[in-house]
Design a protein around this motif. Sequence first.
Motif, PDB file in Angstrom:
ATOM      1  N   ILE A  58     112.084  11.520  95.961  1.00 24.87           N
ATOM      2  CA  ILE A  58     111.533  12.573  95.105  1.00 24.87           C
ATOM      3  C   ILE A  58     111.797  12.237  93.633  1.00 24.87           C
ATOM      4  CG2 ILE A  58     111.881  14.968  94.353  1.00 24.87           C
ATOM      5  CD1 ILE A  58     112.217  15.683  97.341  1.00 24.87           C
ATOM      6  N   SER A  75     106.520  25.228  95.490  1.00 24.27           N
ATOM      7  CA  SER A  75     107.380  24.070  95.708  1.00 24.27           C
ATOM      8  C   SER A  75     106.661  22.826  95.210  1.00 24.27           C
ATOM      9  CB  SER A  75     107.707  23.907  97.193  1.00 24.27           C
ATOM     10  OG  SER A  75     108.380  22.678  97.426  1.00 24.27           O
ATOM     11  N   ARG A  76     107.363  22.009  94.433  1.00 20.73           N
ATOM     12  CA  ARG A  76     106.755  20.758  93.982  1.00 20.73           C
ATOM     13  C   ARG A  76     106.728  19.728  95.099  1.00 20.73           C
ATOM     14  NH1 ARG A  76     110.432  21.091  89.404  1.00 20.73           N
ATOM     15  NH2 ARG A  76     111.339  19.096  90.021  1.00 20.73           N
ATOM     16  N   ASN A  77     107.552  19.908  96.105  1.00 15.37           N
ATOM     17  CA  ASN A  77     107.691  18.924  97.185  1.00 15.37           C
ATOM     18  C   ASN A  77     107.714  19.583  98.557  1.00 15.37           C
ATOM     19  OD1 ASN A  77     108.263  16.348  95.575  1.00 15.37           O
ATOM     20  ND2 ASN A  77     109.710  17.813  94.706  1.00 15.37           N
ATOM     21  N   SER A  81     109.872  25.009  91.180  1.00 11.94           N
ATOM     22  CA  SER A  81     111.109  24.358  91.618  1.00 11.94           C
ATOM     23  C   SER A  81     110.820  23.114  92.445  1.00 11.94           C
ATOM     24  CB  SER A  81     111.940  25.321  92.461  1.00 11.94           C
ATOM     25  OG  SER A  81     112.360  26.405  91.675  1.00 11.94           O
ATOM     26  N   ARG A  82     111.794  22.216  92.444  1.00 18.38           N
ATOM     27  CA  ARG A  82     111.652  20.960  93.165  1.00 18.38           C
ATOM     28  C   ARG A  82     111.461  21.195  94.668  1.00 18.38           C
ATOM     29  NH1 ARG A  82     116.113  17.464  91.490  1.00 18.38           N
ATOM     30  NH2 ARG A  82     114.649  16.613  89.975  1.00 18.38           N
ATOM     31  N   TYR A  83     112.263  22.074  95.242  1.00 18.14           N
ATOM     32  CA  TYR A  83     112.173  22.359  96.666  1.00 18.14           C
ATOM     33  C   TYR A  83     111.584  23.743  96.916  1.00 18.14           C
ATOM     34  CZ  TYR A  83     114.882  18.173  97.645  1.00 18.14           C
ATOM     35  OH  TYR A  83     115.298  16.875  97.736  1.00 18.14           O
ATOM     36  N   GLU A 133     108.986  11.714  90.826  1.00 21.64           N
ATOM     37  CA  GLU A 133     108.929  12.528  89.612  1.00 21.64           C
ATOM     38  C   GLU A 133     108.745  11.649  88.375  1.00 21.64           C
ATOM     39  OE1 GLU A 133     112.352  15.102  89.618  1.00 21.64           O
ATOM     40  OE2 GLU A 133     111.361  16.544  90.940  1.00 21.64           O
ATOM     41  N   LYS A 173     106.301  21.062  86.209  1.00 18.42           N
ATOM     42  CA  LYS A 173     107.706  20.859  86.581  1.00 18.42           C
ATOM     43  C   LYS A 173     108.597  21.987  86.049  1.00 18.42           C
ATOM     44  CE  LYS A 173     111.312  17.357  86.098  1.00 18.42           C
ATOM     45  NZ  LYS A 173     111.626  16.040  85.537  1.00 18.42           N
ATOM     46  N   HIS A 198     115.570  12.629  98.960  1.00 17.72           N
ATOM     47  CA  HIS A 198     115.830  13.167  97.625  1.00 17.72           C
ATOM     48  C   HIS A 198     115.687  12.068  96.566  1.00 17.72           C
ATOM     49  CE1 HIS A 198     117.303  15.836  94.548  1.00 17.72           C
ATOM     50  NE2 HIS A 198     118.148  14.886  94.171  1.00 17.72           N
TER      51      HIS A 198
END
Length: 192
Positions: free
Chosen positions: A163, A124-126, A186-188, A167, A182, A160
Amino acid sequence: MIQSIGLLEVFLFYLAYFFKLINQKMRGIKTNQLGKGKKEAKTVIVESILKYSSAFIVVVILASTLLNTSFFSNQILRALGLVVFGIGTFIFIIAMVTMRDSWRAGIPENDNTLMVTSGIYRISRNPAFLGFDLTYIGACLAFGNIVLIIFAIFTLIMMHLQILEEEKFLETTFTNEYLIYKNKVSRYFLFF
């Protein structure tokens, strides 16, 4: 029992958050940078709204937990909410620990942070935001009332937007390294 577990989860989540914040502050690290510094106007607005929204939702979650309010009478659904809340807390703590001294609230200004891609950041990126999201969703399932649900949805939207701002910062700061990361992560979580 649901009320007691809910209060414990709220306490643990924010204990971890404030422990990290205070620990870094004592070592001269400016952790809370939400809405501070010379940033684009849009970034300052998003961060400022997020700062106040995420502070107010703590009060709403605590009040909802203490009053033991819920739209949901199904105890299994409410218990599931506590499980989701607990998973969110666990993910959030793991994310903070993995970030070490690079963890910040908000986009840092003239700050030496490293791009972290190990541990939970490989899936997860976040993950810290995912942890917040899950705690708010869990709280809504366990103690959901109209005020809590509205504030949770609003705060999730603001997170969101934060985020998206972060980014842009990461693409500018870490360029190709971040773009490669990236495209892999995935973002989440998983496909989100």
